[in-house]
Design a protein around this motif. Structure first.
Motif, short mmCIF file in Angstrom:
data_model
loop_
_atom_site.label_atom_id
_atom_site.label_comp_id
_atom_site.label_asym_id
_atom_site.label_seq_id
_atom_site.Cartn_x
_atom_site.Cartn_y
_atom_site.Cartn_z
N PRO A 2 37.76 49.69 89.40
CA PRO A 2 37.52 49.03 88.23
C PRO A 2 36.35 49.75 87.58
O PRO A 2 36.20 49.98 86.29
N HIS A 3 35.23 49.64 88.46
CA HIS A 3 33.93 50.25 88.02
C HIS A 3 34.04 51.65 87.27
O HIS A 3 33.60 51.98 86.28
N LEU A 4 34.66 52.40 88.01
CA LEU A 4 34.84 53.82 87.71
C LEU A 4 35.82 53.93 86.44
O LEU A 4 35.54 54.55 85.61
N SER A 5 36.68 53.14 86.45
CA SER A 5 37.72 53.11 85.05
C SER A 5 36.83 52.75 83.89
O SER A 5 37.03 53.20 83.02
N ALA A 6 36.17 51.89 84.14
CA ALA A 6 35.22 50.87 83.10
C ALA A 6 34.30 52.17 82.44
O ALA A 6 34.30 52.59 81.33
N GLN A 7 33.82 53.07 83.35
CA GLN A 7 32.87 53.95 83.20
C GLN A 7 33.42 55.15 82.37
O GLN A 7 33.09 55.73 81.47
N LEU A 8 34.74 55.56 82.91
CA LEU A 8 35.53 56.78 82.12
C LEU A 8 35.76 56.16 80.77
O LEU A 8 35.49 57.06 79.73
N LEU A 9 36.14 54.80 80.32
CA LEU A 9 36.57 54.55 79.09
C LEU A 9 35.28 54.60 78.37
O LEU A 9 35.32 54.96 77.13
N ARG A 10 34.16 54.19 78.84
CA ARG A 10 32.82 53.81 78.17
C ARG A 10 32.45 55.13 77.66
O ARG A 10 32.00 55.51 76.60
N ILE A 11 32.49 56.31 78.64
CA ILE A 11 32.22 57.71 78.20
C ILE A 11 32.82 58.23 77.32
O ILE A 11 32.47 58.83 76.30
N VAL A 12 34.33 58.33 77.58
CA VAL A 12 35.09 59.00 76.58
C VAL A 12 35.01 58.41 75.23
O VAL A 12 35.18 58.87 74.07
N SER A 14 32.08 56.90 73.89
CA SER A 14 30.69 56.88 73.56
C SER A 14 30.73 57.63 72.18
O SER A 14 31.48 58.63 71.97
N ALA A 15 29.75 57.59 71.29
CA ALA A 15 29.55 58.30 70.07
C ALA A 15 29.31 59.65 70.41
O ALA A 15 29.46 60.73 69.66
N PHE A 16 29.01 60.15 71.53
CA PHE A 16 28.73 61.49 71.92
C PHE A 16 30.02 62.32 72.51
O PHE A 16 30.02 63.59 72.19
N VAL A 17 30.89 61.66 72.77
CA VAL A 17 32.26 62.20 73.35
C VAL A 17 33.33 61.85 72.47
O VAL A 17 34.40 62.77 72.21
N ALA A 18 33.47 60.69 71.65
CA ALA A 18 34.56 60.34 71.22
C ALA A 18 35.37 61.15 70.19
O ALA A 18 34.58 61.85 69.47
N SER A 19 36.49 60.96 70.06
CA SER A 19 37.24 61.60 68.83
C SER A 19 37.24 60.49 67.83
O SER A 19 36.62 59.43 67.93
N ALA A 20 37.99 60.80 66.74
CA ALA A 20 38.14 59.98 65.53
C ALA A 20 38.70 58.67 66.02
O ALA A 20 38.67 57.61 65.60
N ARG A 21 39.78 58.44 66.92
CA ARG A 21 40.22 57.49 67.35
C ARG A 21 39.81 56.75 68.88
O ARG A 21 39.39 57.50 69.69
N LEU A 31 43.47 63.18 79.50
CA LEU A 31 43.99 63.99 78.87
C LEU A 31 42.58 64.43 77.93
O LEU A 31 42.58 65.75 77.69
N ARG A 32 41.72 63.46 77.61
CA ARG A 32 40.64 64.00 76.54
C ARG A 32 39.67 64.93 77.15
O ARG A 32 39.15 65.72 76.64
N ILE A 33 39.21 64.50 78.46
CA ILE A 33 38.08 65.07 79.17
C ILE A 33 38.58 66.10 80.46
O ILE A 33 37.89 66.79 80.88
N GLY A 34 39.89 65.91 80.73
CA GLY A 34 40.51 66.88 81.90
C GLY A 34 40.17 66.33 83.07
O GLY A 34 38.98 65.46 83.09
N SER A 35 40.64 67.01 84.32
CA SER A 35 40.30 66.56 85.51
C SER A 35 38.67 66.54 86.04
O SER A 35 38.20 65.98 86.79
N ALA A 36 38.35 67.94 85.44
CA ALA A 36 36.98 68.29 85.61
C ALA A 36 35.74 67.26 84.88
O ALA A 36 34.90 66.88 85.66
N GLY A 37 36.28 66.71 83.87
CA GLY A 37 35.53 65.60 83.35
C GLY A 37 35.50 64.44 84.05
O GLY A 37 34.74 63.63 84.27
#
Length: 174
Positions: A2-12, A14-21, A31-37
């Protein structure tokens, strides 16, 4: 997790990474950041924990600086045609992890270091004067202990002296 999932969603999102939606599912995030992300986020989750308990203002400044550095590191790596773009992103994000640890574990020293920098000393001079080592030394030690990839450990170690060449064999046995 759960913590890692929340972190992933928070980061993708964030204003620095997020797309328009807004991204609302883990599948969309991957899909947005890839497996390396996702690997980056997992390593970042370790880093984020180090910011907990830090002085709010200084901790917030360090975190904001780290996120901005991660974005610029990615952009510069892409423009330079480097293959390790995600490593550059992670290195930018965690390069000041030693500062976060100092803030959390030694708040009085962190305040004194800040005071010394206001008096004209460089950050590294103030850290050496107060602690006998720099945040880069502390961060590299911890990143090595946590088994971060060696290029990231070295980036943390030398981020204030990038012209210095480190020998990987001195940091971690082959």
């Amino acid at each position: 997790d759960p913590h890692l999932s929340a972190q992933l969603l928070r980061i993708v999102n964030s204003a620095f990474v997020a797309s328009a939606r807004t991204i609302s599912s883990l599948q969309q995030a991957v899909l947005r950041i890839g497996s390396a992300g996702v690997r980056v986020v997992a390593l970042t989750a370790v880093a984020v924990e180090q910011f907990r308990g830090a002085d709010k203002d200084r901790g917030r400044r360090i975190w904001r600086h780290s996120v901005l550095c991660s974005q610029w590191s990615r952009i510069l790596a892409e423009r330079a045609g480097l293959k390790a773009v995600e490593d550059a992103f992670v290195a930018g994000l965690v390069h000041d992890i030693g500062r976060a640890v100092i803030e959390r574990e030694f708040p009085a020293a962190a305040g004194e270091i800040e005071r010394l920098t206001f008096q004209g000393r460089t950050l590294e001079e103030a850290e050496r004067e107060r602690l006998g080592q720099t945040h880069a030394d502390i961060g590299a030690y911890l990143a090595d202990l946590w088994k971060f990839p060696l290029p990231i450990v070295e980036a943390i170690a030398q981020h204030h002296a990038p012209q210095v060449e480190l020998q990987a064999s001195k940091r971690r046995p082959a």
